[in-house]
Scaffold this active site. Structure first.
Site, PDB file in Angstrom:
ATOM      1  CG  ASN A  17      -2.217   0.738   0.999  1.00 54.96           C
ATOM      2  OD1 ASN A  17      -2.304   1.577   0.095  1.00 54.96           O
ATOM      3  ND2 ASN A  17      -3.228   0.431   1.790  1.00 54.96           N
ATOM      4  CB  SER A  20       3.399  -0.512   2.675  1.00 51.17           C
ATOM      5  OG  SER A  20       3.901  -0.501   1.360  1.00 51.17           O
ATOM      6  N   GLY A  21       6.266   1.399   3.093  1.00 53.49           N
ATOM      7  CA  GLY A  21       7.705   1.370   3.351  1.00 53.49           C
ATOM      8  C   GLY A  21       8.525   0.766   2.222  1.00 53.49           C
ATOM      9  CE  LYS A  22       5.111   1.057  -2.728  1.00 52.34           C
ATOM     10  NZ  LYS A  22       4.192   1.514  -1.660  1.00 52.34           N
ATOM     11  CD  GLU A  92       9.059   2.773  -4.388  1.00 56.35           C
ATOM     12  OE1 GLU A  92      10.114   3.333  -4.736  1.00 56.35           O
ATOM     13  OE2 GLU A  92       8.267   3.233  -3.556  1.00 56.35           O
ATOM     14  CD  GLU A 160       1.101  10.335  -0.915  1.00 52.24           C
ATOM     15  OE1 GLU A 160       1.521   9.557  -1.786  1.00 52.24           O
ATOM     16  OE2 GLU A 160       1.566  10.370   0.238  1.00 52.24           O
TER      17      GLU A 160
HETATM   18  P1  TTP Z   1       3.426   4.422  -3.970  1.00 48.15           P
HETATM   19  O1  TTP Z   1       3.774   3.714  -5.227  1.00 48.15           O
HETATM   20  O2  TTP Z   1       2.630   3.627  -3.010  1.00 48.15           O
HETATM   21  O3  TTP Z   1       4.776   4.977  -3.313  1.00 48.15           O
HETATM   22  P2  TTP Z   1       5.065   5.439  -1.801  1.00 48.15           P
HETATM   23  O4  TTP Z   1       6.080   6.524  -1.888  1.00 48.15           O
HETATM   24  O5  TTP Z   1       3.784   5.733  -1.088  1.00 48.15           O
HETATM   25  O6  TTP Z   1       5.690   4.106  -1.233  1.00 48.15           O
HETATM   26  P3  TTP Z   1       6.321   3.805   0.177  1.00 48.15           P
HETATM   27  O7  TTP Z   1       5.852   4.815   1.185  1.00 48.15           O
HETATM   28  O8  TTP Z   1       5.829   2.413   0.461  1.00 48.15           O
HETATM   29  O9  TTP Z   1       7.810   3.877  -0.016  1.00 48.15           O
HETATM   30  O10 TTP Z   1       2.640   5.718  -4.375  1.00 48.15           O
HETATM   31  C1  TTP Z   1       3.160   6.961  -4.775  1.00 48.15           C
HETATM   32  C2  TTP Z   1       1.963   7.855  -5.064  1.00 48.15           C
HETATM   33  O11 TTP Z   1       1.468   7.585  -6.383  1.00 48.15           O
HETATM   34  C3  TTP Z   1       0.787   7.593  -4.127  1.00 48.15           C
HETATM   35  O12 TTP Z   1       0.163   8.825  -3.838  1.00 48.15           O
HETATM   36  C4  TTP Z   1      -0.141   6.718  -4.934  1.00 48.15           C
HETATM   37  C5  TTP Z   1       0.108   7.166  -6.348  1.00 48.15           C
HETATM   38  N1  TTP Z   1      -0.077   6.133  -7.373  1.00 48.15           N
HETATM   39  C6  TTP Z   1      -1.254   6.104  -8.092  1.00 48.15           C
HETATM   40  O13 TTP Z   1      -2.167   6.899  -7.839  1.00 48.15           O
HETATM   41  N2  TTP Z   1      -1.376   5.217  -9.125  1.00 48.15           N
HETATM   42  C7  TTP Z   1      -0.392   4.300  -9.425  1.00 48.15           C
HETATM   43  O14 TTP Z   1      -0.553   3.500 -10.370  1.00 48.15           O
HETATM   44  C8  TTP Z   1       0.805   4.313  -8.623  1.00 48.15           C
HETATM   45  C9  TTP Z   1       1.899   3.326  -8.926  1.00 48.15           C
HETATM   46  C10 TTP Z   1       0.922   5.240  -7.629  1.00 48.15           C
END
Ligand code: TTP
Length: 219
Positions: A17, A20-22, A92, A160
């Site tokens: 999600n 989630s810490g990717k 990622e 966000e």
């Molecule tokens: P994430 O791919 O979930 O990256 P993240 O930085 O939140 O990951 P983490 O904290 O686990 O390191 O999402 C990045 C942003 O892009 C997030 O606001 C969701 C958005 N997103 C979409 O809306 N559609 C998509 O297809 C993808 C891949 C991301």
């Protein structure tokens, strides 16, 4: 990105999600000589010739989701097909999570029109057919939506601000359908599930386990 070998490296998708810490997880593998780490290019989505498409998508999803998801597919395809000299590529996310999680959710929530969904999914099918975008292992950072909601609020990525807990629950369910219940009809590589509710900084042991699994699959 470095380019060399003609054959696709052993490819690992790191999924989970939002929040989630990717990226934290992937940063552990940054210094391994055998591993090419491809972080998600969020910065490219925030500045396309001065346009912040990520922000536009969150502000007016009905208008901008199609453009945003097209951009995600394009940048993901670039990463899938980038040649690397290392025998392992860790990514990622993937084209697959874009399709089975985010595009699927937009369509199911009536944010994306059927015609737009059809264009994106047929584009996706073509990429699957014409390029080797397969993965060999998926590492799923499984988390509770409530936990990642708090993390996301704390990190304060301005785009966000309007992401709700409800939205994170939808995204969670689609990850579960795809990676745990396996309801999507499409080849799925082995899935390794990590509990990502605790702080990833304290998960050194889990990281080591993943490292061992990756290296054992290489030999
Ligand atoms: P994430 O791919 O979930 O990256 P993240 O930085 O939140 O990951 P983490 O904290 O686990 O390191 O999402 C990045 C942003 O892009 C997030 O606001 C969701 C958005 N997103 C979409 O809306 N559609 C998509 O297809 C993808 C891949 C991301």
């Amino acid at each position: 990105m470095s380019c060399n070998s003609a054959r696709r490296p052993f490819t690992v998708f790191v999924e989970g999600n939002i929040g989630s810490g990717k990226s934290t997880f992937l940063s552990y593998f940054n210094d391994f000589a055998d591993i090419f780490v491809a972080l998600e290019p969020v910065h490219l989505w925030q500045d396309v010739n001065g346009h912040n498409i990520l922000e536009l998508m969150y502000e007016t999803p009905l208008l901008w989701s199609f453009a945003f998801q097209s951009l995600v597919q394009k940048t993901m395809l670039d990463i899938h097909t980038a040649k690397c000299s290392q025998p392992v590529k860790m990514m990622e996310r993937s084209l697959q999570s874009g399709r089975h999680v985010f595009i699927e959710n937009l369509y199911r929530q009536n944010v994306m029109a059927s015609a737009e969904y059809t264009v994106l999914t047929s584009f996706y099918e073509s990429m699957l057919k014409n390029f080797d975008v397969n993965g060999d292992l998926i590492i799923y950072l499984r988390s509770d939506p409530e936990v990642v909601y708090n993390r996301m609020r704390e990190r304060g990525r301005t785009e966000e601000n309007q992401v709700s807990l409800e939205y994170l629950k939808q995204i969670h369910q689609l990850h579960e359908d795809w990676l745990v219940r396996k309801t999507v009809v499409e080849n799925l590589p082995p899935v390794l599930i990590l509990d990502a509710n605790s702080s990833l900084a304290t998960m050194e042991k889990e990281f080591k386990k993943c490292e061992n699994i990756i290296y054992s699959r290489l030999n």
